[in-house]
Design a protein around this motif. Structure first.
Motif, short mmCIF file in Angstrom:
data_model
loop_
_atom_site.label_atom_id
_atom_site.label_comp_id
_atom_site.label_asym_id
_atom_site.label_seq_id
_atom_site.Cartn_x
_atom_site.Cartn_y
_atom_site.Cartn_z
N PHE A 96 39.39 37.28 40.19
CA PHE A 96 38.70 36.64 41.09
C PHE A 96 38.88 35.36 41.17
CE2 PHE A 96 36.50 40.76 41.88
CZ PHE A 96 36.80 41.00 43.38
N GLU A 97 39.17 34.79 39.76
CA GLU A 97 39.47 33.68 39.36
C GLU A 97 40.90 33.35 39.83
OE1 GLU A 97 40.88 30.97 35.34
OE2 GLU A 97 38.77 32.51 35.42
N VAL A 98 41.85 34.29 39.54
CA VAL A 98 43.20 34.05 40.12
C VAL A 98 43.22 33.77 41.64
CG1 VAL A 98 45.75 35.12 40.18
CG2 VAL A 98 44.19 35.35 38.05
N TYR A 99 42.56 34.64 42.38
CA TYR A 99 42.81 34.55 43.76
C TYR A 99 41.97 33.61 44.37
CZ TYR A 99 43.73 39.81 43.57
OH TYR A 99 44.18 41.05 43.36
N ALA A 100 40.98 32.97 43.66
CA ALA A 100 40.39 31.84 44.27
C ALA A 100 41.27 30.80 43.91
CB ALA A 100 38.90 31.70 43.40
N ASN A 101 42.02 30.51 42.73
CA ASN A 101 42.76 29.43 42.50
C ASN A 101 43.94 29.57 43.47
OD1 ASN A 101 40.95 28.78 40.33
ND2 ASN A 101 42.39 29.40 38.61
N LEU A 102 44.43 30.66 43.68
CA LEU A 102 45.52 30.87 44.50
C LEU A 102 45.16 30.27 46.23
CD1 LEU A 102 48.60 31.75 44.98
CD2 LEU A 102 47.77 33.90 45.44
N TRP A 103 44.20 30.66 46.45
CA TRP A 103 43.72 30.46 47.79
C TRP A 103 43.25 28.96 47.89
CZ3 TRP A 103 43.40 32.73 52.51
CH2 TRP A 103 42.66 32.10 53.40
N HIS A 104 42.99 28.35 46.93
CA HIS A 104 42.76 26.77 47.18
C HIS A 104 43.87 26.14 46.54
CE1 HIS A 104 38.44 28.48 47.25
NE2 HIS A 104 38.36 27.50 48.09
N GLY A 105 45.02 26.79 46.12
CA GLY A 105 46.00 25.74 45.57
C GLY A 105 45.94 25.22 44.36
N GLU A 106 45.06 25.80 43.57
CA GLU A 106 44.61 25.15 42.10
C GLU A 106 44.73 26.08 40.97
OE1 GLU A 106 40.28 24.57 42.65
OE2 GLU A 106 40.73 22.97 44.25
N LEU A 107 45.88 26.63 41.16
CA LEU A 107 46.53 27.42 39.86
C LEU A 107 46.41 26.75 38.53
CD1 LEU A 107 49.29 29.65 41.33
CD2 LEU A 107 46.95 30.45 40.94
N THR A 108 46.01 27.50 37.55
CA THR A 108 46.16 26.68 36.26
C THR A 108 47.58 26.67 35.77
OG1 THR A 108 45.93 28.84 35.05
CG2 THR A 108 44.04 27.60 35.60
N ARG A 109 48.00 25.96 34.86
CA ARG A 109 49.33 25.83 34.51
C ARG A 109 49.89 27.35 33.87
NH1 ARG A 109 52.29 24.84 29.51
NH2 ARG A 109 54.18 23.76 29.82
N PHE A 110 49.03 28.05 33.10
CA PHE A 110 49.37 29.40 32.70
C PHE A 110 49.84 30.14 33.97
CE2 PHE A 110 47.68 33.61 32.17
CZ PHE A 110 48.84 34.35 31.24
N GLN A 111 48.62 30.07 34.72
CA GLN A 111 48.79 31.19 36.10
C GLN A 111 49.95 30.60 36.94
OE1 GLN A 111 45.02 30.26 37.99
NE2 GLN A 111 44.09 31.59 36.60
N PHE A 112 50.48 29.51 37.23
CA PHE A 112 51.58 29.07 37.91
C PHE A 112 52.75 29.57 37.32
CE2 PHE A 112 54.94 26.02 38.74
CZ PHE A 112 54.91 26.04 40.34
#
Length: 309
Positions: free
Chosen positions: A167-183
């Motif tokens: 849910f952290e990944v989904y939330a970051n993706l939805w808000h366009g706020e992916l961390t460097r690692f996730q991106f």
């Protein structure tokens, strides 16, 4: 045989959904933040914390390693070996989410330019074994592109949620706020999957998948395992079929060959369905069928499975 393919379709859809939903439902994932697995909503560790703190003895630690580590792994591997040894690559043909992508993109490519892969030398017949006419339409390349990119991103996103809180990944993706690692993970994995889904789908299944190779080796070790058998004495009935079974195989194998030439067969039964459709008016029935036990011995050696049980 159509009912069998319908059943296989639903098992693959269900398992693909499970593959995508397992992390957010906490059914199974490895949480790198926590440093251990989550299994059915429970924290799954080796139970060594008390031993490391000096609060438990070596016997307690060994028992936890046995029950929480060795036995689950042995059970999974043992079940996989037994199923593969007896039935072959059933997981690949009936469950594997990657093979579902292979078959989907193969079908779309055939609609786009008459060939299931870019490496096919010749276009497949426009008339399918069931009599339907399939004329290539270049507009389907749009669907091919969307499917490749869509599946590639979905695979990359799903794999990331197996490693990081979903849910952290989904939330970051939805808000366009992916961390460097996730991106970096999503970008790199999506690019790799796009290349693989475009150029090497079935080739990866045949030569690059460790799980598939493991199943094939177990299957080849059992000469009595379930395998597609060909009634060679009725080969004349194949004259007018235009290699329907070869054309239907998602792995681009030749189902009338001996077992060693079908090393990567996924038991998807697409070839059986094609033969059944072509021979529907033949009172002797199709020439291809699953055989096992004594009936599989010839296929496993050099002949073509003429023996019965």
């Amino acid at each position: 045989m159509t009912r069998l393919q319908d059943l296989r379709l639903w098992t693959r859809i269900a398992f693909f959904a499970l593959f995508v939903l397992a992390p957010p439902l906490d059914l199974f994932r490895l949480d790198l933040k926590l440093g251990h697995f989550i299994l059915f909503g429970q924290h799954w560790t080796l139970g060594l914390d008390a031993f490391l703190r000096g609060e438990a003895g070596i016997g307690h630690a060994f028992l936890n390693l046995l029950l929480r580590g060795f036995l689950p792994i042995a059970l999974i591997i043992g079940t996989g070996v037994w199923v593969s040894w007896k039935y072959g690559r059933l997981y690949c043909g009936w469950l594997c989410p990657h093979f579902s992508v292979v078959e989907t993109i193969n079908a779309l490519m055939r609609r786009a330019f008459g060939r299931p892969t870019l490496w096919e030398r010749h276009a497949l017949p426009e008339y399918l074994p069931d009599g339907r006419h399939l004329s290539p339409n270049p507009l389907y390349w749009i669907a091919v592109g969307l499917a490749i990119v869509g599946f590639a991103f979905l695979w990359a996103l799903s794999l990331l949620t197996y490693l990081w809180p979903p849910f952290e990944v989904y939330a970051n993706l939805w808000h366009g706020e992916l961390t460097r690692f996730q991106f970096i993970f999503l970008t790199a994995a999506t690019i790799v999957f796009v290349i693989e889904f475009l150029l090497a789908r079935h080739l990866f299944c045949r030569f690059g998948c460790a799980i598939g190779l493991f199943q094939s080796l177990a299957w080849m070790a059992n000469k009595r395992a379930m395998v597609v058998g060909f009634e060679r004495e009725r080969v004349d009935a194949c004259v007018d079929c235009d290699a329907a079974c070869d054309n239907a195989c998602p792995m681009r194998l030749k189902p009338r060959s001996t077992k060693r030439h079908m090393f990567t067969c996924t038991q998807c039964a697409r070839c059986l369905q094609a033969c059944d459709q072509v021979q529907k008016d033949n009172p002797q029935g199709p020439l291809l069928k699953w055989v096992q036990g004594k009936g599989a011995l010839d296929v496993s050696a050099r002949d073509f499975g003429k023996k019965g049980e």
